[in-house]
Design an enzyme around this catalytic site. Structure first.
Site, PDB file in Angstrom:
ATOM      1  N   HIS A 264       0.886  -1.397  -7.845  1.00 20.52           N
ATOM      2  CA  HIS A 264       2.179  -1.064  -8.468  1.00 20.52           C
ATOM      3  C   HIS A 264       2.011  -1.209  -9.971  1.00 20.52           C
ATOM      4  O   HIS A 264       1.709  -2.297 -10.452  1.00 20.52           O
ATOM      5  CB  HIS A 264       3.273  -1.994  -7.947  1.00 20.52           C
TER       6      HIS A 264
ATOM      7  N   ASN B 132       7.342   3.407  -6.146  1.00 19.44           N
ATOM      8  CA  ASN B 132       8.632   2.709  -6.301  1.00 19.44           C
ATOM      9  C   ASN B 132       8.866   2.244  -7.731  1.00 19.44           C
ATOM     10  O   ASN B 132       9.067   1.071  -8.017  1.00 19.44           O
ATOM     11  CB  ASN B 132       8.741   1.546  -5.314  1.00 19.44           C
TER      12      ASN B 132
ATOM     13  N   ASP C 271      -2.381  -4.360  -3.175  1.00 22.73           N
ATOM     14  CA  ASP C 271      -0.916  -4.362  -3.230  1.00 22.73           C
ATOM     15  C   ASP C 271      -0.467  -5.113  -4.495  1.00 22.73           C
ATOM     16  O   ASP C 271       0.540  -5.822  -4.491  1.00 22.73           O
ATOM     17  CB  ASP C 271      -0.313  -4.983  -1.966  1.00 22.73           C
TER      18      ASP C 271
END
Lengths: 428, 320
Positions: free
Chosen positions: A65, A97, A308
């Site tokens: 991310h 996101n 992640d």
């Protein structure tokens, strides 16, 4: 960051899962491409003796991310790829996101342009499965693909509507996009903040049962069978899900899966005294799950190790545990923690490189993953012996939310080369 | 070393009371003994001693509470401390201030002790890391409610002389009960057998790891029990339906006279952390019956809280 015309790495241990090479040797790079070694070293060459170190294809993290656009206070494409390079990564796939969600070409292009301009690693945008990741209506995959997206995912959230997920797999197949599943049955995980078990009971925290993951993994497998399309299961945390994936693979379902270093390194005991740096989704599980994850890395159930990497600021983490954000950073610790698997004899060195480079390249269908001649010079040099203490001050990511703070780690990327360009260098 | 010497050598060293988990058996006995010595003050005509004169205590309640807050306040005032109340609805939490910032602001006013109730498990511990004042946990999420467990232990000990070897049944919503959590830890530390029972939807994994014996039926739990404690059905805390109806619950899990007469010890103590849903988790014939010590629990609550306030503030030499 320097660009050299010719880079020569001497006396290293060359490891390439694609060609099966595991031998001592030199690696020559010219104009960003891996070339055959010559007898004479030409002038204007940058030469490193990497005796005792591994020369491997640049590591690829298929699940990070980067928070840009929208949450630049947590991470930017610049800071995130800088952390990636320091961790030995030459490429990362970033989840959609962001704010706004990457569900259209303009956001995808924003990311790829920023990455080209100021990135220290290649950035492969992952588009959203559904518009706004809201779980209703497909995003425009054709346009996303054209703009540079390599996969689609509503990561952070599951696609609750099974019909929509079926359509996503079918339509993504038409555009040669990978679908990445965040597998979570929300009715079971709602309000949970850690694994459901002895530790959650002791701490009085609402638990997330392992079944919340397994149920959704099974649905994805069933839909992949129904559609005949590919599905990639993100951040697997449980033995139950690993077993389902292994069974599906055995009967030929087109399923691939990743797990993350925290799942094979830690258990829910790491939550300790409400340590929000050990809060993530899916949560850290039990020792039995941890062992199952390690076995899955060994036996081929898992195709990839991804981090992640989820940077947050103290604003999201210095809170009551149940109110704190999910997620931990991982780019700068992933290699060290994965090398521990090699030292523990769980996997061999070649297998580790496959999990962290060749397989992600294959799954995402992107360049890299091999150091065979003629390929792009994405290279990582690893010192498997180097010991260091992972401190907050040393972190290049804007996020400092790691459960491994102040751990003594062994093994580190000491040189990272992306397309012939040195993006991280601890050799000089 | 004689027993007396061991006792003399003991020193209460806790700055904070965050949970029963952190307390040793010696700590628990010391708190209970201190509480007994303070209990008498509440029966005097002038119910006030100067022990904590000049001390500042803040009652910081993020969750609604009447009896616990009042109990702490009475305890503080009977020891002449100055008390101030903050409720969640009037605090800056409603303006978006974080818990840590709120705590730092309170700290700037130099209180000696902050009594905290909070909906998030672990919140008192978080505060304890960011303020200088002593923190007393008055209930955090579904984690712990140590003062309640201490008053429960005090009540049982007063009636039975000891806790060791007793069979204590806790019936009801174990999953959502911080009281049950602290009671399991406390009573088992003192050597009692704690049994828990209730519909499976009220259970969570790992209760046995906390020390409880998880019973398959309410009859199994209350058989030969010295103490039967019913827990309140926390309707306000259930966001998913755990039982079909209160009617059915009372029929199968309510504590009634017949159940106790048939299975429990004849001198069984009946307890409840309150407030009771009469006719649901406990029938009036039991709540008001001869074995009921429910109101004594409330009385002992004040004594236990006086002891806790005294002990955490006395540890810096401020006794007297």
């Amino acid at each position: 960051m320097t660009t050299v015309n010719r880079l020569i790495l001497q006396n290293g241990r060359l490891l390439d899962p694609v060609t099966g090479v595991d031998a001592k040797g030199d690696l020559w790079v010219e104009d960003g491409v891996i070339v055959p070694a010559q007898k004479e070293i030409p002038e204007n060459s940058e030469v490193y003796d990497v005796h005792g170190k591994w020369i491997v294809p640049g590591l690829i993290d298929m699940h990070v991310h980067l928070r840009e656009p929208g949450e630049e206070y947590k991470e930017t494409i610049k800071s995130g790829t800088r952390a990636a390079a320091a961790g030995g990564f030459t490429a990362v796939a970033c989840m959609p996101n962001t704010t706004p969600v990457n569900d259209c070409a303009s956001v995808t292009q924003f990311i790829t342009k920023a990455a080209t301009r100021e990135g220290s690693a290649r950035v492969y945008p992952v588009g959203a499965i559904s518009k706004g990741s809201k779980g209703a209506g497909l995003a425009e995959y054709g346009e996303l693909r054209q703009a540079g997206a390599v996969a689609v995912s509503d990561d952070g959230l599951p696609v609750l509507d099974s019909q929509l997920m079926r359509r996503a797999m079918q339509y993504a197949g038409s555009h040669d996009l990978l679908v990445i599943s965040h597998s979570e049955e929300m009715a079971l995980s709602r309000n949970g903040s850690m694994n459901e078990g002895v530790v959650s009971t002791r701490l009085g925290l609402r638990g997330i049962p392992a079944a919340a993951e397994a149920i959704m993994v099974y649905r994805e497998i069933a839909l992949a069978e129904l559609t005949g399309q590919r599905i990639h299961i993100a951040h697997v945390s449980t033995g139950a899900a690993a077993e389902l994936i292994a069974q599906a693979k055995a009967r030929g379902v087109r399923v691939t899966a990743e797990t993350a270093p925290h799942y094979f390194t830690l258990t829910d005991e790491a939550v300790g005294d409400y340590n929000t740096n050990a809060k993530m989704n899916p949560p850290l599980r039990t020792e039995k799950d941890r062992q199952a994850i390690r076995k899955g890395l060994q036996d081929g159930t898992f195709d990839a190790i991804a981090t992640d990497h989820a940077p947050h600021s103290v604003l999201e983490k210095e809170l009551e545990f149940d109110r704190a954000a999910n997620g931990v950073i991982g780019l700068e610790t992933s290699l060290s923690l994965s090398l521990a698997l090699v030292r523990d004899g769980v996997i061999g060195a070649l297998r580790m490189v496959e999990l962290m480079s060749s397989a992600p390249a294959r799954i995402l269908q992107v360049e890299g993953g091999t150091i065979a001649q003629g390929n792009v010079a994405d290279i990582t040099v690893i010192d498997p012996e180097k010991r260091y203490v992972f401190t907050e001050d040393s972190i290049l990511s804007k996020g400092k939310n790691s459960p491994f703070l102040d751990w003594e780690l062994q093994g580190k990327a000491v040189l990272t080369v992306m397309g012939g360009r040195i993006t991280h260098n601890e050799l000089t | 070393m004689s027993t007396k010497n061991v006792k003399d050598a003991y020193q209460f060293k806790h700055k904070h009371i965050l949970g029963i988990e952190q307390l040793s058996v010696a700590d628990i006995f010391h708190i209970l003994d201190t509480a007994i010595s303070f209990k008498e003050i509440s029966s005097r005509s002038i119910k006030k001693v100067p022990t904590l004169k000049g001390k500042t205590i803040i009652n910081f309640f993020f969750e609604p509470s009447t009896r616990t807050r009042l109990s702490f306040e009475i305890a503080a005032k009977r020891m002449s401390a100055d008390t101030f109340n903050i409720a969640a609805s009037t605090s800056s939490a409603t303006k978006g201030e974080t818990l840590i910032d709120t705590a730092r602001n309170l700290q700037a006013m130099n209180p000696d002790t902050i009594i905290v109730r909070h909906g998030s498990s672990g919140a008192p511990g978080l505060l304890a890391r960011h303020v200088e004042a002593s923190i007393i946990n008055a209930g955090d999420g579904t984690h712990e409610h140590p003062s309640q467990a201490l008053l429960d232990m005090m009540t049982v000990r007063e009636h039975r002389g000891t806790v060791e070897g007793l069979k204590i049944a806790i019936v009801g919503d174990i999953a959502h009960s911080r009281v049950a959590h602290s009671d399991i830890l406390g009573f088992t530390k003192l050597g009692a057998e704690v049994r828990v029972a209730g519909p499976e939807t009220f259970m969570v994994p790992g209760l046995d790891a906390l020390g409880a014996r998880v019973c398959g039926s309410i009859v199994e739990a209350v058989t030969d029990a010295d103490v039967v404690m019913a827990l309140r059905i926390q309707r306000e805390r259930q966001d998913d339906p755990l039982i079909p109806s209160l009617r059915e619950y009372s029929q199968f899990y309510g504590i009634n006279h017949n159940l106790l007469q048939k299975h429990a010890r004849p001198d069984v103590l009946v307890m409840h952390p309150g407030p009771i849903n009469r006719g649901v988790e406990m029938n009036p014939d039991v709540a008001d019956g001869k074995g009921s010590v429910i109101l004594e629990q409330v009385t002992n609550g004040v004594a236990v809280r006086m002891a806790l306030l005294y002990l955490v503030m006395g540890r810096e030499g401020g006794r007297g």
